[in-house]
Design an enzyme around this catalytic site. Structure first.
Site, PDB file in Angstrom:
ATOM      1  N   ASN A  24       0.796  -1.220   0.000  1.00 51.14           N
ATOM      2  CA  ASN A  24       0.000   0.000   0.000  1.00 51.14           C
ATOM      3  C   ASN A  24       0.831   1.273   0.000  1.00 51.14           C
ATOM      4  O   ASN A  24       0.395   2.293  -0.507  1.00 51.14           O
ATOM      5  CB  ASN A  24      -0.949   0.003   1.201  1.00 51.14           C
ATOM      6  CG  ASN A  24      -0.295  -0.458   2.484  1.00 51.14           C
ATOM      7  OD1 ASN A  24       0.240  -1.566   2.565  1.00 51.14           O
ATOM      8  ND2 ASN A  24      -0.302   0.398   3.489  1.00 51.14           N
ATOM      9  N   GLN A  80      -4.613  -4.098  -2.219  1.00 54.95           N
ATOM     10  CA  GLN A  80      -4.144  -3.053  -3.135  1.00 54.95           C
ATOM     11  C   GLN A  80      -3.999  -3.547  -4.570  1.00 54.95           C
ATOM     12  O   GLN A  80      -3.894  -2.733  -5.499  1.00 54.95           O
ATOM     13  CB  GLN A  80      -2.795  -2.487  -2.666  1.00 54.95           C
ATOM     14  CG  GLN A  80      -2.865  -1.675  -1.403  1.00 54.95           C
ATOM     15  CD  GLN A  80      -3.661  -0.385  -1.540  1.00 54.95           C
ATOM     16  OE1 GLN A  80      -3.939   0.092  -2.645  1.00 54.95           O
ATOM     17  NE2 GLN A  80      -4.047   0.186  -0.424  1.00 54.95           N
ATOM     18  N   CYS A 110      -3.024   4.575   8.136  1.00 55.89           N
ATOM     19  CA  CYS A 110      -3.146   4.127   9.521  1.00 55.89           C
ATOM     20  C   CYS A 110      -1.982   4.593  10.380  1.00 55.89           C
ATOM     21  O   CYS A 110      -2.109   4.654  11.586  1.00 55.89           O
ATOM     22  CB  CYS A 110      -3.235   2.611   9.572  1.00 55.89           C
ATOM     23  SG  CYS A 110      -4.292   1.975   8.291  1.00 55.89           S
TER      24      CYS A 110
HETATM   25  C1  LIG Z   1      -6.611  -0.823   3.226  1.00 53.86           C
HETATM   26  C2  LIG Z   1      -5.832  -2.075   3.405  1.00 53.86           C
HETATM   27  C3  LIG Z   1      -6.249  -3.062   4.302  1.00 53.86           C
HETATM   28  C4  LIG Z   1      -7.443  -2.878   5.210  1.00 53.86           C
HETATM   29  O1  LIG Z   1      -8.670  -2.955   4.526  1.00 53.86           O
HETATM   30  P1  LIG Z   1      -9.975  -2.347   5.235  1.00 53.86           P
HETATM   31  O2  LIG Z   1     -11.093  -2.746   4.322  1.00 53.86           O
HETATM   32  O3  LIG Z   1      -9.774  -0.881   5.298  1.00 53.86           O
HETATM   33  O4  LIG Z   1     -10.086  -2.989   6.569  1.00 53.86           O
HETATM   34  C5  LIG Z   1      -5.514  -4.208   4.391  1.00 53.86           C
HETATM   35  N1  LIG Z   1      -4.424  -4.394   3.631  1.00 53.86           N
HETATM   36  C6  LIG Z   1      -3.991  -3.477   2.762  1.00 53.86           C
HETATM   37  C7  LIG Z   1      -2.775  -3.752   1.941  1.00 53.86           C
HETATM   38  C8  LIG Z   1      -4.673  -2.285   2.615  1.00 53.86           C
HETATM   39  O5  LIG Z   1      -4.234  -1.370   1.757  1.00 53.86           O
END
Ligand SMILES: *Cc1c(COP(=O)(O)O)cnc(C)c1O
Length: 387
Positions: free
Chosen positions: A151, A179, A325
């Site tokens: 991400n 992603q 986050c």
């Molecule tokens: C956004 C993300 C998550 C979390 O997904 P949510 O639906 O927001 O809980 C997990 N892994 C990656 C790589 C992300 O980019």
């Protein structure tokens, strides 16, 4: 001021067509998908249609698709669910050092409960070396979890190759493809994975809904128990509007992914080139030969990422440092540190993540606004040696 959104890896805007598809299920088609009457059947049909749509996107069978509350739950479900079911087979798990916290934090908890976790290193571009995986496997290894695409920097991991190694040893493999889905091809048969997580809000769908793909024959312990929903693997009345939205998002991704990726990567490259040409002391983070089409992570030396973000925000431009986050904490990103980026440039890193609605004019506006911001911030920095 027209705002410019370049933070699609954090979340993406809801596609109007998806909202349209969801709307009836937020109003007159409100039935509980478990009810026997026509209201229930209407909802049930919509959920199953969405399941087929997601299955088609992943080249999976609909029976292998379990709806969850999002990527985080899917990751937790794969990791904890598999491990609780198979704990007698061993107590060692392998992952990478650049995973999302939705994988890292469940594993930290498992470590506290006595499981052993190996965090594989990555190279300067962010990729796991398959030989390192081979070396890390022991007789106790029961699960490997390595993300398909990162991400923060957008690096794409060699999942097919890694899965082959796992297969030879009979070890289950999970990949967080949150992603990757919608940006590059994600075909569970080609990849050979046993578990795969995805999330609707990263592909222009609604927040709070996702999927765990569970390959036929793999068994897990449910995390949430209650009614007999989702093959007894995930209890709770289905989020019908959300699931319908995810189904529509999968359909649109199937139809438009290739064309959009091409267009978006050209915009991304325009941004990258403009930054390289107009701003000194920058470095691009992440393997440029194995990178998501929409992601650009740049370190601007002698400046803090947070200051750049705030200054761009004043101009209506939304970007982020590290992952959404961890923004807000001034710690350098664990991903960049694992890639060997020294802590100071790691703190000066900014992630631009583009999406379907971005235009060339928007990119050019960023290229106009950014150099003076960097220049101004550098002049305030005691470390900056000048050009
Ligand atoms: C956004 C993300 C998550 C979390 O997904 P949510 O639906 O927001 O809980 C997990 N892994 C990656 C790589 C992300 O980019």
């Amino acid at each position: 001021m027209k705002r410019i959104y370049l933070d699609h890896n954090a979340t993406s805007p809801l596609d109007k067509r998806i909202l349209e598809a969801m709307y009836p299920y937020l109003s007159e088609k409100f039935g509980n998908a478990s009810s026997l009457h026509s209201f229930g059947q209407e909802a049930r049909n919509a959920v199953e249609k969405a399941r087929e749509s997601v299955a088609a996107l992943l080249n999976a069978d609909p029976s292998e698709i379990i709806f969850t509350s999002g990527g985080t739950e899917s990751d937790n479900m794969a990791l904890k669910g598999y491990i609780w079911k198979n704990r007698e087979k061993g107590n060692h798990i392998i992952t990478s050092s650049i995973e999302h916290h939705a994988v890292l934090n469940p594993l930290k908890r498992l470590e506290k409960k006595g499981f052993k976790v190996t965090y594989l290193p990555v190279d300067g571009g962010g990729r796991v070396n398959p030989d390192d995986l081979k070396q890390a496997i022991t007789a106790d290894t029961i699960l490997i979890s390595i993300m398909m695409a990162n991400n923060e920097v957008g690096v794409i991991e060699p999942i097919e190759e890694l899965v082959k190694i796992a297969r030879e040893k009979g070890i289950a493999f999970h990949t967080d493809a949150v992603q990757a889905v919608g940006k590059i091809e994600v075909d569970v048969k080609k990849l050979g994975v046993d578990f795969l997580s995805l999330s609707a809000h990263k592909i222009y769908g609604p927040k709070g809904v996702g999927v765990l793909y569970i390959r036929k024959g793999e068994r897990i312990e449910p995390l949430i128990t209650g009614g007999h929903h989702e093959r007894n693997l995930r209890a709770g009345t289905e989020n019908v509007p959300g699931i319908v939205g995810l189904g529509e998002a999968a359909k649109i991704a199937r139809e438009e992914r290739i064309e959009e990726a091409e267009r978006i990567s050209q915009l991304r490259d325009r941004l990258e080139k403009g930054i390289m040409e107009n701003i000194p002391h920058v470095r691009i983070n992440g393997d440029v030969n194995n990178r998501l089409p929409n992601t650009l992570n740049v370190s601007f030396e002698y400046v803090e990422g947070e200051s750049i973000i705030l200054n761009l925000d004043l101009q209506g431009i939304a970007v982020s440092s590290g992952s959404a986050c961890t923004s807000g904490s001034l710690e350098p990103s664990h991903v960049l540190l694992a890639m060997g980026v020294p802590p100071v440039p790691a703190q000066g890193s900014v992630r631009f993540s583009l999406g379907k609605d971005n235009t060339e004019e928007e990119i050019d506006r960023v290229l106009e606004v950014l150099p003076p911001i960097i220049d101004k911030l550098r002049k305030l920095s005691p470390l900056y040696p000048g050009e």
